[in-house]
Design a protein around this motif. Structure first.
Motif, short mmCIF file in Angstrom:
data_model
loop_
_atom_site.label_atom_id
_atom_site.label_comp_id
_atom_site.label_asym_id
_atom_site.label_seq_id
_atom_site.Cartn_x
_atom_site.Cartn_y
_atom_site.Cartn_z
N PHE A 3 -3.00 5.25 -2.47
CA PHE A 3 -3.88 6.34 -2.06
C PHE A 3 -3.23 7.63 -2.53
O PHE A 3 -2.13 7.97 -2.10
CB PHE A 3 -4.03 6.39 -0.54
CG PHE A 3 -4.88 5.29 0.02
CD1 PHE A 3 -6.26 5.43 0.10
CD2 PHE A 3 -4.31 4.12 0.49
CE1 PHE A 3 -7.05 4.41 0.63
CE2 PHE A 3 -5.07 3.10 1.02
CZ PHE A 3 -6.45 3.25 1.09
N HIS A 4 -3.89 8.34 -3.43
CA HIS A 4 -3.40 9.64 -3.88
C HIS A 4 -4.19 10.69 -3.13
O HIS A 4 -5.42 10.76 -3.25
CB HIS A 4 -3.57 9.83 -5.40
CG HIS A 4 -2.79 10.99 -5.91
ND1 HIS A 4 -3.19 12.29 -5.68
CD2 HIS A 4 -1.63 11.06 -6.59
CE1 HIS A 4 -2.28 13.10 -6.22
NE2 HIS A 4 -1.33 12.37 -6.77
N THR A 10 -6.78 4.99 -5.51
CA THR A 10 -7.84 5.70 -4.79
C THR A 10 -7.44 7.16 -4.70
O THR A 10 -6.34 7.47 -4.24
CB THR A 10 -8.03 5.12 -3.38
OG1 THR A 10 -8.42 3.75 -3.48
CG2 THR A 10 -9.09 5.90 -2.60
N LEU A 11 -8.33 8.05 -5.13
CA LEU A 11 -8.08 9.49 -5.06
C LEU A 11 -8.94 10.11 -3.97
O LEU A 11 -10.15 9.92 -3.94
CB LEU A 11 -8.42 10.14 -6.41
CG LEU A 11 -8.32 11.68 -6.46
CD1 LEU A 11 -6.88 12.15 -6.26
CD2 LEU A 11 -8.89 12.20 -7.78
N VAL A 49 0.86 -1.18 0.00
CA VAL A 49 0.00 0.00 0.00
C VAL A 49 0.90 1.23 0.00
O VAL A 49 1.82 1.34 0.83
CB VAL A 49 -0.95 0.01 1.22
CG1 VAL A 49 -1.79 1.27 1.24
CG2 VAL A 49 -1.83 -1.23 1.22
N PHE A 50 0.64 2.13 -0.93
CA PHE A 50 1.44 3.34 -1.10
C PHE A 50 0.60 4.59 -0.90
O PHE A 50 -0.62 4.56 -1.06
CB PHE A 50 2.04 3.40 -2.52
CG PHE A 50 3.12 2.39 -2.76
CD1 PHE A 50 4.45 2.73 -2.58
CD2 PHE A 50 2.81 1.11 -3.18
CE1 PHE A 50 5.46 1.81 -2.80
CE2 PHE A 50 3.81 0.17 -3.42
CZ PHE A 50 5.13 0.53 -3.22
N PHE A 51 1.30 5.70 -0.60
CA PHE A 51 0.66 7.00 -0.42
C PHE A 51 1.47 8.06 -1.15
O PHE A 51 2.70 8.01 -1.16
CB PHE A 51 0.58 7.36 1.07
CG PHE A 51 -0.18 6.33 1.87
CD1 PHE A 51 -1.53 6.50 2.11
CD2 PHE A 51 0.45 5.20 2.35
CE1 PHE A 51 -2.24 5.54 2.83
CE2 PHE A 51 -0.25 4.24 3.06
CZ PHE A 51 -1.59 4.42 3.31
N THR A 52 0.77 9.04 -1.71
CA THR A 52 1.43 10.14 -2.41
C THR A 52 0.43 11.27 -2.58
O THR A 52 -0.77 11.09 -2.37
CB THR A 52 2.00 9.66 -3.77
OG1 THR A 52 2.82 10.68 -4.32
CG2 THR A 52 0.90 9.27 -4.74
N HIS A 74 -1.07 13.73 4.96
CA HIS A 74 -1.72 14.78 4.17
C HIS A 74 -0.81 15.27 3.07
O HIS A 74 0.39 14.95 3.01
CB HIS A 74 -2.10 15.96 5.07
CG HIS A 74 -0.89 16.64 5.64
ND1 HIS A 74 -0.20 17.60 4.96
CD2 HIS A 74 -0.23 16.43 6.80
CE1 HIS A 74 0.83 17.99 5.69
NE2 HIS A 74 0.85 17.29 6.81
N GLY A 75 -1.38 16.07 2.21
CA GLY A 75 -0.64 16.76 1.17
C GLY A 75 -0.86 18.26 1.31
O GLY A 75 -0.83 18.80 2.41
N HIS A 76 -1.06 18.93 0.18
CA HIS A 76 -1.48 20.32 0.06
C HIS A 76 -0.42 21.37 0.29
O HIS A 76 -0.37 22.36 -0.40
CB HIS A 76 -2.71 20.58 0.96
CG HIS A 76 -3.30 21.94 0.81
ND1 HIS A 76 -3.87 22.38 -0.38
CD2 HIS A 76 -3.44 22.97 1.68
CE1 HIS A 76 -4.32 23.61 -0.21
NE2 HIS A 76 -4.07 23.99 1.01
#
Length: 169
Positions: free
Chosen positions: A50-51, A75-76, A4-7, A128-130
């Motif tokens: 998960f984007h 998944t966005l 499972v990845f996140f970006t 989180h991002g942003h």
């Protein structure tokens, strides 16, 4: 076994982000191709990604082309620049799942585009991002923006282990 990845915050097709965030690319085509290569270098076909928002500034056809080239079940979570387009637009563009709201992962990680309010007494971590190159202080935040991670998605284990290390340190 799949990973499972996140970006977040790829901003595919966004020419001005190169200057805004001092990205190391000469033009948007180089940026797009480099980020696709970085993604596929670590994410396999059977993996889940998960984007956390702000995926593409391109039209639907160009966005579909990029999504189709990226490995994994995608998944966005909609970011501020994604919300002008409907959930169905993003599904049509090729995402497997699209959420308009933050998600909870493994009962401990809050996945959101913008950082969420977390007080120091909360035991949870907000992935989180942003905020791109910026970073919130404290053990409750993990900025997954591409600028921090060489434009490459991170595994759940990389995030978990980083959070555990920072709590011990």
């Amino acid at each position: 076994m799949s990973n499972v990845f996140f970006t977040s915050d790829h901003h595919f097709g966004h020419k001005l982000i190169i200057d805004f965030e001092s990205r190391p690319f000469t033009d948007v085509e180089q940026m797009n191709e480099s980020m696709i290569e970085s993604w596929n270098a670590v994410v396999g076909k059977a993996d889940k990604v998960f984007h956390l928002g702000d995926f593409s500034f391109l039209g639907k056809e160009a966005t579909q082309t990029i999504v189709s080239r990226l490995n994994g079940y995608k998944t966005l979570i909609l970011g501020n620049h994604d919300r002008g387009r409907s959930r169905s637009w993003w599904l049509d563009a090729g995402f497997d799942e699209v959420s308009e709201h933050p998600l909870i992962y493994k009962d401990f990680f809050f996945l959101s585009h913008e950082p969420m309010y977390m007080n120091k007494h909360m035991p949870y971590v907000n992935v989180h991002g942003h905020i791109h190159g910026q970073k919130y202080e404290g053990k409750n935040y993990f900025n997954i923006c591409v600028e921090h991670w060489n434009y490459t998605p991170l595994t759940f284990e990389q995030i978990r282990d980083s959070v555990v290390v920072s709590e011990e340190g």
